[in-house]
Design a protein around this motif. Sequence first.
Motif, PDB file in Angstrom:
ATOM      1  N   LEU A   1      65.333  43.329  58.466  1.00 50.63           N
ATOM      2  CA  LEU A   1      63.947  43.697  58.710  1.00 50.63           C
ATOM      3  C   LEU A   1      63.850  45.041  59.425  1.00 50.63           C
ATOM      4  O   LEU A   1      62.981  45.871  59.102  1.00 50.63           O
ATOM      5  CB  LEU A   1      63.254  42.614  59.528  1.00 50.63           C
ATOM      6  CG  LEU A   1      63.105  41.243  58.866  1.00 50.63           C
ATOM      7  CD1 LEU A   1      62.456  40.256  59.823  1.00 50.63           C
ATOM      8  CD2 LEU A   1      62.291  41.334  57.584  1.00 50.63           C
ATOM      9  N   GLU A   2      64.735  45.264  60.377  1.00 51.09           N
ATOM     10  CA  GLU A   2      64.689  46.519  61.124  1.00 51.09           C
ATOM     11  C   GLU A   2      65.008  47.721  60.247  1.00 51.09           C
ATOM     12  O   GLU A   2      64.550  48.834  60.514  1.00 51.09           O
ATOM     13  CB  GLU A   2      65.642  46.448  62.314  1.00 51.09           C
ATOM     14  CG  GLU A   2      65.144  45.509  63.409  1.00 51.09           C
ATOM     15  CD  GLU A   2      66.083  45.420  64.596  1.00 51.09           C
ATOM     16  OE1 GLU A   2      67.279  45.785  64.427  1.00 51.09           O
ATOM     17  OE2 GLU A   2      65.634  45.006  65.678  1.00 51.09           O
ATOM     18  N   ALA A   3      65.769  47.495  59.168  1.00 53.27           N
ATOM     19  CA  ALA A   3      66.057  48.590  58.246  1.00 53.27           C
ATOM     20  C   ALA A   3      64.769  49.122  57.621  1.00 53.27           C
ATOM     21  O   ALA A   3      64.619  50.335  57.398  1.00 53.27           O
ATOM     22  CB  ALA A   3      67.021  48.129  57.160  1.00 53.27           C
TER      23      ALA A   3
ATOM     24  N   PRO B   1      59.971  36.474  66.554  1.00 56.90           N
ATOM     25  CA  PRO B   1      59.792  36.899  67.971  1.00 56.90           C
ATOM     26  C   PRO B   1      60.604  38.137  68.338  1.00 56.90           C
ATOM     27  O   PRO B   1      60.247  38.858  69.277  1.00 56.90           O
ATOM     28  CB  PRO B   1      60.261  35.679  68.767  1.00 56.90           C
ATOM     29  CG  PRO B   1      60.051  34.519  67.840  1.00 56.90           C
ATOM     30  CD  PRO B   1      60.366  35.055  66.474  1.00 56.90           C
ATOM     31  N   ARG B   2      61.680  38.407  67.609  1.00 55.52           N
ATOM     32  CA  ARG B   2      62.526  39.559  67.928  1.00 55.52           C
ATOM     33  C   ARG B   2      62.049  40.842  67.272  1.00 55.52           C
ATOM     34  O   ARG B   2      62.465  41.933  67.689  1.00 55.52           O
ATOM     35  CB  ARG B   2      63.973  39.272  67.511  1.00 55.52           C
ATOM     36  CG  ARG B   2      64.641  38.212  68.360  1.00 55.52           C
ATOM     37  CD  ARG B   2      66.034  37.893  67.874  1.00 55.52           C
ATOM     38  NE  ARG B   2      66.902  39.079  67.772  1.00 55.52           N
ATOM     39  CZ  ARG B   2      68.165  39.040  67.363  1.00 55.52           C
ATOM     40  NH1 ARG B   2      68.703  37.867  67.010  1.00 55.52           N
ATOM     41  NH2 ARG B   2      68.883  40.136  67.300  1.00 55.52           N
ATOM     42  N   VAL B   3      61.197  40.747  66.256  1.00 52.00           N
ATOM     43  CA  VAL B   3      60.783  41.959  65.556  1.00 52.00           C
ATOM     44  C   VAL B   3      59.296  42.264  65.712  1.00 52.00           C
ATOM     45  O   VAL B   3      58.862  43.380  65.388  1.00 52.00           O
ATOM     46  CB  VAL B   3      61.134  41.885  64.056  1.00 52.00           C
ATOM     47  CG1 VAL B   3      62.624  41.816  63.862  1.00 52.00           C
ATOM     48  CG2 VAL B   3      60.448  40.706  63.370  1.00 52.00           C
ATOM     49  N   GLN B   4      58.528  41.321  66.182  1.00 51.12           N
ATOM     50  CA  GLN B   4      57.091  41.554  66.301  1.00 51.12           C
ATOM     51  C   GLN B   4      56.771  42.142  67.686  1.00 51.12           C
ATOM     52  O   GLN B   4      57.309  41.689  68.687  1.00 51.12           O
ATOM     53  CB  GLN B   4      56.314  40.254  66.094  1.00 51.12           C
ATOM     54  CG  GLN B   4      56.328  39.796  64.653  1.00 51.12           C
ATOM     55  CD  GLN B   4      55.558  38.516  64.427  1.00 51.12           C
ATOM     56  OE1 GLN B   4      55.433  37.697  65.321  1.00 51.12           O
ATOM     57  NE2 GLN B   4      55.040  38.345  63.226  1.00 51.12           N
TER      58      GLN B   4
ATOM     59  N   GLY C   1      63.368  48.097  48.264  1.00 54.06           N
ATOM     60  CA  GLY C   1      64.405  48.367  49.247  1.00 54.06           C
ATOM     61  C   GLY C   1      63.925  49.291  50.353  1.00 54.06           C
ATOM     62  O   GLY C   1      62.963  50.045  50.189  1.00 54.06           O
ATOM     63  N   PRO C   2      64.610  49.273  51.515  1.00 54.27           N
ATOM     64  CA  PRO C   2      64.225  50.139  52.646  1.00 54.27           C
ATOM     65  C   PRO C   2      64.706  51.572  52.440  1.00 54.27           C
ATOM     66  O   PRO C   2      65.613  52.059  53.127  1.00 54.27           O
ATOM     67  CB  PRO C   2      64.919  49.468  53.835  1.00 54.27           C
ATOM     68  CG  PRO C   2      66.128  48.820  53.246  1.00 54.27           C
ATOM     69  CD  PRO C   2      65.712  48.360  51.858  1.00 54.27           C
ATOM     70  N   ASP C   3      64.096  52.257  51.484  1.00 60.86           N
ATOM     71  CA  ASP C   3      64.516  53.593  51.080  1.00 60.86           C
ATOM     72  C   ASP C   3      63.669  54.638  51.803  1.00 60.86           C
ATOM     73  O   ASP C   3      62.529  54.915  51.415  1.00 60.86           O
ATOM     74  CB  ASP C   3      64.372  53.735  49.563  1.00 60.86           C
ATOM     75  CG  ASP C   3      65.029  54.997  49.025  1.00 60.86           C
ATOM     76  OD1 ASP C   3      65.040  56.001  49.750  1.00 60.86           O
ATOM     77  OD2 ASP C   3      65.506  54.972  47.876  1.00 60.86           O
TER      78      ASP C   3
ATOM     79  N   VAL D   1      56.216  44.527  55.744  1.00 59.22           N
ATOM     80  CA  VAL D   1      57.416  43.969  55.114  1.00 59.22           C
ATOM     81  C   VAL D   1      57.134  42.511  54.783  1.00 59.22           C
ATOM     82  O   VAL D   1      56.675  41.748  55.646  1.00 59.22           O
ATOM     83  CB  VAL D   1      58.644  44.063  56.039  1.00 59.22           C
ATOM     84  CG1 VAL D   1      59.891  43.578  55.310  1.00 59.22           C
ATOM     85  CG2 VAL D   1      58.844  45.488  56.546  1.00 59.22           C
ATOM     86  N   TYR D   2      57.413  42.131  53.532  1.00 56.83           N
ATOM     87  CA  TYR D   2      57.154  40.773  53.065  1.00 56.83           C
ATOM     88  C   TYR D   2      58.479  40.088  52.757  1.00 56.83           C
ATOM     89  O   TYR D   2      59.283  40.594  51.972  1.00 56.83           O
ATOM     90  CB  TYR D   2      56.261  40.806  51.819  1.00 56.83           C
ATOM     91  CG  TYR D   2      54.875  41.315  52.121  1.00 56.83           C
ATOM     92  CD1 TYR D   2      53.829  40.432  52.379  1.00 56.83           C
ATOM     93  CD2 TYR D   2      54.614  42.685  52.184  1.00 56.83           C
ATOM     94  CE1 TYR D   2      52.555  40.896  52.673  1.00 56.83           C
ATOM     95  CE2 TYR D   2      53.343  43.152  52.479  1.00 56.83           C
ATOM     96  CZ  TYR D   2      52.318  42.257  52.723  1.00 56.83           C
ATOM     97  OH  TYR D   2      51.060  42.718  53.022  1.00 56.83           O
TER      98      TYR D   2
END
Length: 317
Positions: free
Chosen positions: A281-283, A314-317, A191-193, A292-293
């Motif tokens: 993904l942004e979290a 394309p929005r996160v890279q 998790g994104p902890d 992040v996989y």
Amino acid sequence: MPQYGYFLSCEEFRPAELVEQARMAEQAGFRSLWISDHYHPWNDAQGESPFVWSVIGALSEAVSLPVETAVTCPTVRIHPAVVAQAAATTAVMTGGRFRLGVGTGEALNEHILGHVWPPAQQRLEMLEEAVLVMRRLFTGEEVTHYGTHYRVENARLYTVPDEPVPIDISGFGPAATALAARVGDGYITMGPDADMVARFRKGGGGAKPVSGGLKVCYGTDRDEAVRTVRRLWSNQFLPGEMGQILPSPRHFEQLAPLVTEQAVSENSVCGDDPDEHVAALEAFSEAGFDRVYVSQIGPDQRGFFDFYRTKVLPRVQ
């Protein structure tokens, strides 16, 4: 900004399917691969569990992406000296594009030889000693080791990569995170902890890479995607230590009715709304992850890769 990779699920797919998914991942713009290492799936609905080292051998010829096991348990089912040989050969076959992810494992996979499943603290001690043994073997020198948990006599790896295989350590609690910070080349958690990332970095991890995993279910019908997640991966919503101590797939199946569709809907990424996937993904990015996989649950792999190639990556890279 994190690097985004794809998480291959050995619990859910046959070897040839995993290799094809790796090809699609590379074409879609994912930059690395994780692959799970299991003896059993979590439940019979998942239905697969190939030997991971054979699959990675095929991946080394099929794609140019870096590969990491997420994660291997080098303590009970397979002796760390044997895991070290597998990892060293894999690193040679991939031209150094391999990292060994390790953890304390689950009874689901590790108890099959009839050994007593150790308590959590002992498993951590075993993992630390296993990492020591493997690192010594990666040097290519002869190793004799008489430790608390392992004996190695006159062992030498003749096929070794130019650089030792990096070992990343998985942790979901303070003790395992502290171990990763102290002896790991990187840290793996799911998790994104942000608190765990901070604990790792302050505990000695510094700038070493932190990697996380995200399971999603792309589909044009969100309700159907939720049902797919509940059918195949209800185990990931079970609390506490059940994931580490239950010994067989049928035990996870017995607990599946406790996981409701509402719980899955509220706690997983499902459907085809790009904003939902991007936000998840942004979290991880906001929590300080370096990699992040993403893993697609269910059969619509090609739809997933097209969706991520055109609307998410394309929005996160």
